[in-house]
Design an enzyme around this catalytic site. Structure first.
Site, PDB file in Angstrom:
ATOM      1  N   THR A   1     -25.314  85.651 -69.377  1.00  0.00           N
ATOM      2  CA  THR A   1     -24.648  84.533 -68.695  1.00  0.00           C
ATOM      3  C   THR A   1     -25.435  83.246 -68.934  1.00  0.00           C
ATOM      4  O   THR A   1     -24.846  82.195 -69.246  1.00  0.00           O
ATOM      5  CB  THR A   1     -24.470  84.834 -67.191  1.00  0.00           C
ATOM      6  OG1 THR A   1     -23.916  86.150 -67.049  1.00  0.00           O
ATOM      7  CG2 THR A   1     -23.524  83.841 -66.544  1.00  0.00           C
TER       8      THR A   1
ATOM      9  N   LYS B   1     -11.535  93.454 -64.416  1.00  0.00           N
ATOM     10  CA  LYS B   1     -12.973  93.349 -64.681  1.00  0.00           C
ATOM     11  C   LYS B   1     -13.592  92.272 -63.810  1.00  0.00           C
ATOM     12  O   LYS B   1     -13.013  91.190 -63.653  1.00  0.00           O
ATOM     13  CB  LYS B   1     -13.198  92.980 -66.160  1.00  0.00           C
ATOM     14  CG  LYS B   1     -14.659  92.930 -66.568  1.00  0.00           C
ATOM     15  CD  LYS B   1     -15.181  94.293 -66.931  1.00  0.00           C
ATOM     16  CE  LYS B   1     -16.656  94.326 -67.262  1.00  0.00           C
ATOM     17  NZ  LYS B   1     -17.512  94.596 -66.083  1.00  0.00           N
TER      18      LYS B   1
ATOM     19  N   LYS C   1     -11.076  83.549 -66.872  1.00  0.00           N
ATOM     20  CA  LYS C   1     -12.303  83.605 -67.683  1.00  0.00           C
ATOM     21  C   LYS C   1     -12.126  84.572 -68.856  1.00  0.00           C
ATOM     22  O   LYS C   1     -12.419  84.246 -70.008  1.00  0.00           O
ATOM     23  CB  LYS C   1     -13.462  84.069 -66.777  1.00  0.00           C
ATOM     24  CG  LYS C   1     -14.834  83.803 -67.317  1.00  0.00           C
ATOM     25  CD  LYS C   1     -15.909  84.383 -66.402  1.00  0.00           C
ATOM     26  CE  LYS C   1     -16.352  83.451 -65.311  1.00  0.00           C
ATOM     27  NZ  LYS C   1     -17.571  83.906 -64.614  1.00  0.00           N
TER      28      LYS C   1
ATOM     29  N   LYS D   1     -12.667  91.075 -58.517  1.00  0.00           N
ATOM     30  CA  LYS D   1     -13.975  90.749 -57.938  1.00  0.00           C
ATOM     31  C   LYS D   1     -14.133  91.546 -56.666  1.00  0.00           C
ATOM     32  O   LYS D   1     -13.147  91.873 -55.994  1.00  0.00           O
ATOM     33  CB  LYS D   1     -14.065  89.259 -57.650  1.00  0.00           C
ATOM     34  CG  LYS D   1     -15.453  88.747 -57.367  1.00  0.00           C
ATOM     35  CD  LYS D   1     -16.384  88.826 -58.568  1.00  0.00           C
ATOM     36  CE  LYS D   1     -16.833  87.518 -59.088  1.00  0.00           C
ATOM     37  NZ  LYS D   1     -17.432  87.428 -60.361  1.00  0.00           N
TER      38      LYS D   1
ATOM     39  N   ASN E   1     -30.700  85.020 -61.859  1.00  0.00           N
ATOM     40  CA  ASN E   1     -30.436  85.546 -63.196  1.00  0.00           C
ATOM     41  C   ASN E   1     -29.904  84.439 -64.124  1.00  0.00           C
ATOM     42  O   ASN E   1     -30.467  84.185 -65.198  1.00  0.00           O
ATOM     43  CB  ASN E   1     -29.425  86.704 -63.104  1.00  0.00           C
ATOM     44  CG  ASN E   1     -28.970  87.188 -64.470  1.00  0.00           C
ATOM     45  OD1 ASN E   1     -28.133  86.556 -65.099  1.00  0.00           O
ATOM     46  ND2 ASN E   1     -29.533  88.276 -64.952  1.00  0.00           N
TER      47      ASN E   1
ATOM     48  N   SER F   1     -20.492  92.068 -71.273  1.00  0.00           N
ATOM     49  CA  SER F   1     -20.013  93.270 -70.571  1.00  0.00           C
ATOM     50  C   SER F   1     -18.899  93.936 -71.382  1.00  0.00           C
ATOM     51  O   SER F   1     -18.810  95.163 -71.449  1.00  0.00           O
ATOM     52  CB  SER F   1     -19.482  92.900 -69.188  1.00  0.00           C
ATOM     53  OG  SER F   1     -20.543  92.854 -68.263  1.00  0.00           O
TER      54      SER F   1
HETATM   55  N1  LIG Z   1     -25.221  87.458 -62.890  1.00  0.00           N
HETATM   56  C1  LIG Z   1     -24.192  87.272 -63.708  1.00  0.00           C
HETATM   57  O1  LIG Z   1     -24.077  87.892 -64.772  1.00  0.00           O
HETATM   58  C2  LIG Z   1     -23.149  86.247 -63.380  1.00  0.00           C
HETATM   59  C3  LIG Z   1     -23.286  85.360 -62.332  1.00  0.00           C
HETATM   60  N2  LIG Z   1     -22.358  84.359 -62.165  1.00  0.00           N
HETATM   61  C4  LIG Z   1     -22.457  83.399 -61.092  1.00  0.00           C
HETATM   62  O2  LIG Z   1     -23.644  82.628 -61.230  1.00  0.00           O
HETATM   63  C5  LIG Z   1     -24.140  82.270 -59.948  1.00  0.00           C
HETATM   64  C6  LIG Z   1     -25.569  82.759 -59.816  1.00  0.00           C
HETATM   65  O3  LIG Z   1     -25.576  84.156 -60.000  1.00  0.00           O
HETATM   66  P1  LIG Z   1     -26.941  84.969 -60.238  1.00  0.00           P
HETATM   67  O4  LIG Z   1     -27.883  84.123 -60.983  1.00  0.00           O
HETATM   68  O5  LIG Z   1     -26.548  86.280 -60.769  1.00  0.00           O
HETATM   69  O6  LIG Z   1     -27.412  85.134 -58.734  1.00  0.00           O
HETATM   70  P2  LIG Z   1     -28.915  85.302 -58.192  1.00  0.00           P
HETATM   71  O7  LIG Z   1     -28.769  85.865 -56.836  1.00  0.00           O
HETATM   72  O8  LIG Z   1     -29.746  86.011 -59.203  1.00  0.00           O
HETATM   73  O9  LIG Z   1     -29.448  83.798 -58.115  1.00  0.00           O
HETATM   74  C7  LIG Z   1     -28.932  82.799 -57.268  1.00  0.00           C
HETATM   75  C8  LIG Z   1     -29.964  81.673 -57.203  1.00  0.00           C
HETATM   76  O10 LIG Z   1     -29.405  80.557 -56.501  1.00  0.00           O
HETATM   77  C9  LIG Z   1     -30.389  80.100 -55.553  1.00  0.00           C
HETATM   78  N3  LIG Z   1     -29.715  79.350 -54.513  1.00  0.00           N
HETATM   79  C10 LIG Z   1     -28.933  79.802 -53.495  1.00  0.00           C
HETATM   80  N4  LIG Z   1     -28.524  78.766 -52.737  1.00  0.00           N
HETATM   81  C11 LIG Z   1     -29.052  77.635 -53.281  1.00  0.00           C
HETATM   82  C12 LIG Z   1     -28.995  76.254 -52.991  1.00  0.00           C
HETATM   83  N5  LIG Z   1     -28.324  75.789 -51.927  1.00  0.00           N
HETATM   84  N6  LIG Z   1     -29.629  75.377 -53.795  1.00  0.00           N
HETATM   85  C13 LIG Z   1     -30.337  75.808 -54.853  1.00  0.00           C
HETATM   86  N7  LIG Z   1     -30.429  77.115 -55.199  1.00  0.00           N
HETATM   87  C14 LIG Z   1     -29.806  78.004 -54.424  1.00  0.00           C
HETATM   88  C15 LIG Z   1     -31.078  81.380 -55.115  1.00  0.00           C
HETATM   89  O11 LIG Z   1     -32.311  81.107 -54.473  1.00  0.00           O
HETATM   90  C16 LIG Z   1     -31.245  82.057 -56.476  1.00  0.00           C
HETATM   91  O12 LIG Z   1     -32.331  81.474 -57.154  1.00  0.00           O
HETATM   92  C17 LIG Z   1     -23.164  82.857 -58.928  1.00  0.00           C
HETATM   93  O13 LIG Z   1     -22.192  81.892 -58.651  1.00  0.00           O
HETATM   94  C18 LIG Z   1     -22.523  83.994 -59.701  1.00  0.00           C
HETATM   95  O14 LIG Z   1     -21.236  84.274 -59.194  1.00  0.00           O
HETATM   96  C19 LIG Z   1     -21.331  84.201 -63.036  1.00  0.00           C
HETATM   97  C20 LIG Z   1     -21.165  85.048 -64.075  1.00  0.00           C
HETATM   98  C21 LIG Z   1     -21.980  86.212 -64.270  1.00  0.00           C
HETATM   99  O1  LIG Z   2     -19.946  91.499 -66.266  1.00  0.00           O
HETATM  100  C1  LIG Z   2     -19.149  91.544 -65.361  1.00  0.00           C
HETATM  101  O2  LIG Z   2     -18.158  92.238 -65.302  1.00  0.00           O
HETATM  102  C2  LIG Z   2     -19.369  90.594 -64.201  1.00  0.00           C
HETATM  103  C3  LIG Z   2     -18.961  89.230 -64.596  1.00  0.00           C
HETATM  104  C4  LIG Z   2     -18.573  88.426 -63.443  1.00  0.00           C
HETATM  105  O3  LIG Z   2     -18.377  88.899 -62.337  1.00  0.00           O
HETATM  106  C5  LIG Z   2     -18.411  87.007 -63.662  1.00  0.00           C
HETATM  107  O4  LIG Z   2     -18.376  86.555 -64.802  1.00  0.00           O
HETATM  108  O5  LIG Z   2     -18.273  86.292 -62.668  1.00  0.00           O
END
Ligand SMILES: NC(=O)C1=CN([C@@H]2O[C@H](COP(=O)(O)OP(=O)(O)OC[C@H]3O[C@@H](n4cnc5c(N)ncnc54)[C@H](O)[C@@H]3O)[C@@H](O)[C@H]2O)C=CC1
Ligand SMILES: O=C(O)CCC(=O)C(=O)O
Length: 454
Positions: free
Chosen positions: A224, A105, A129, A141, A256, A388
């Protein structure tokens, strides 16, 4: 009993076309300590933490290797016709790390820097995790190496359908289930589901993070961010630091995870004093009006769409963000931003990791030396995979849970996981991160031992 390095755990890398499973991991006599990671990758920060925790668990070296190397890896080339009529090829990766506790996953990220080495580290992170949060999944991943901002909606759709066509043989509801990640939200998950259905029949459980209208779950979109808030609540309680209400938070990343964490914290009476995205930061000592900021960010220019035009805060450069005094700093952007320099600059009492791998091992060391507790990603960024799991269960049952039910169960998973980590931490006088890895490793190892190796 222990020598199963050849048949069951095969590694496979292909350059083009659809994926299949062949290959061998090589002779177990090649084992070395410390294990450098597949092909000596030095960017695998997850394995740094795994090895650190393994040192005290006294598992035989051969079993340790199972935990340090991925089970299978796939590298495919996705060729699509662009809207312009030109043909373009994109590299995509899927790493399946471990499935001893359940199907693989983890998300697929669409990012210009997506590569195999990143996917390896992140797939391993997913194994730990899922284990620490007690969801019956293994870890995987994937990444599609592209710049989503340069592709149209139709091009992203074609890319996602190609991805399914290339990997359908090694994915499925009981094999490997993708989910949302950076730049891959519910829209792309819908395309994934639709394309997969052409080959597997009606199988919504083949992917999670789908929209509500297409067998998604209540609560997944903000799960998240919600997990970050729940984890922070437990941390403050355990550290006798009081409640969320009134605490000051600084959040790096406003996608997000970051924006939902900010919104939910604001709703709980916490003060979000500063946030940032890749364009810069925003600061308001009295607390940002998070709802107004989100509305502003969603609006189209010239009325909004950009942090710098928000009137309710002072625009600050990215490097100033960590220097703002706060109770909790939440890195929720991308990996490796908390370097030793940033760790030295941070003016917070606690760090709660919302992103995957936001702290480099060197940054982690600096924070440890400074006595700043860090709640690790494998717990605090796990709300998404927990919901999820709920979505997958609902899909398998063809049934939908109420939103309250989803949120109540998520709270339970996070607080139970926190309690297990905290017990390990206090008994063994180790950090939250080491305790989390230790709990997760024991879970996964128990599964391996119970399943046997013949
Ligand atoms: N979306 C999800 O359900 C999950 C996401 N994550 C992790 O959380 C993190 C964020 O994911 P999302 O929010 O989904 O991605 P996203 O693409 O929606 O948001 C990323 C954010 O980080 C900002 N960003 C990028 N570089 C930056 C910097 N140098 N300084 C400040 N802000 C910066 C972007 O402008 C954007 O606002 C990633 O590491 C992802 O792997 C972990 C678990 C689940
Ligand atoms: O919901 C999922 O399977 C994605 C979750 C994920 O990639 C993460 O927790 O980093």
């Amino acid at each position: 009993m222990l020598g199963r390095s050849g048949s069951a755990r095969s590694r496979h890398v292909r350059s083009v076309g659809s994926a299949s499973e062949t290959g061998s991991l090589g002779p177990s006599s090649a084992l070395r300590w410390p294990w450098p990671g597949p092909r000596g990758s030095d960017s695998d920060h997850t394995n740094v933490y795994v090895q650190e925790a393994l040192q005290e668990l006294e598992y035989p070296l051969r079993l340790q290797k199972l935990l340090l190397t991925p089970q299978r890896e796939f590298h495919v080339e996705l060729v699509i016709t662009l809207d312009s009529g030109e043909v373009a090829a994109f590299n995509a990766y899927r790493v399946q790390h471990d499935n001893s506790r359940g199907p693989f996953k983890g998300g697929f990220r669409y990012h210009p820097n997506a590569d195999l080495s990143d996917a390896r580290s992140l797939a391993s992170l997913m194994t730990w995790k899922s284990a620490v949060l007690n969801v019956p999944f293994g870890g995987a991943k994937g990444g599609v190496c592209c710049d989503p901002s340069q592709l149209s909606e139709r091009e992203l759709e074609r890319l996602t359908r190609r991805l399914v066509q290339a990997l359908k043989g090694v994915m499925g509801p009981l094999v490997d289930i993708p989910g949302p990640e950076i730049s891959a939200g519910s829209r792309l998950m819908s395309y994934f589901f639709d394309e997969m259905s052409k080959y597997k029949g009606f199988a919504p459980a083949c992917v999670t993070g789908k929209p509500l209208a297409l067998h998604g779950s209540y609560g997944r979109e903000y799960a998240t961010g919600r997990g970050v808030v729940l984890a922070a609540r437990e941390l403050l309680k355990a550290e006798h630091a009081g409640r969320l209400a009134g605490k000051e938070f600084v959040i790096q990343g406003f996608g997000n995870v970051g924006s939902w964490a900010a919104r939910l914290l604001h709703m709980q009476g916490a003060k979000v004093t500063a946030v940032s995205d890749s364009s810069g930061g925003l600061y308001n000592e009295a607390g940002l009006d998070v709802h107004a900021l989100i509305t502003h960010m969603k609006a189209k220019p010239p009325f909004g769409g950009h942090m710098s035009s928000f009137p309710g805060g002072r625009h600050i450069p990215l490097e100033q963000l960590p220097t703002i005094p706060c109770d909790v700093f939440v890195p929720a952007a991308t990996a490796n931003l908390v370097t030793p320099e940033m760790a030295r600059a941070l003016e917070c009492k606690f760090v709660v990791e919302g992103a995957n791998g936001p702290t480099t091992p060197e940054g982690d060391l600096v924070l440890r030396e400074r006595g700043i507790p860090i709640l690790p990603d494998i717990l605090s960024s796990g709300g998404g995979v927990v919901v999820s799991f709920f979505e997958w269960v609902q899909n398998l049952q063809n049934f939908r849970w109420e939103e309250e039910e989803v949120n109540r169960r998520l709270d339970r998973h996070i607080s139970d996981a926190f309690a297990a980590i905290n017990r390990e931490r206090t008994q063994r006088r180790i950090t939250y991160r080491k305790a989390a890895y230790s709990v997760a490793l024991q879970e996964v190892m128990r599964a391996h031992l119970n399943r046997g190796f013949d």
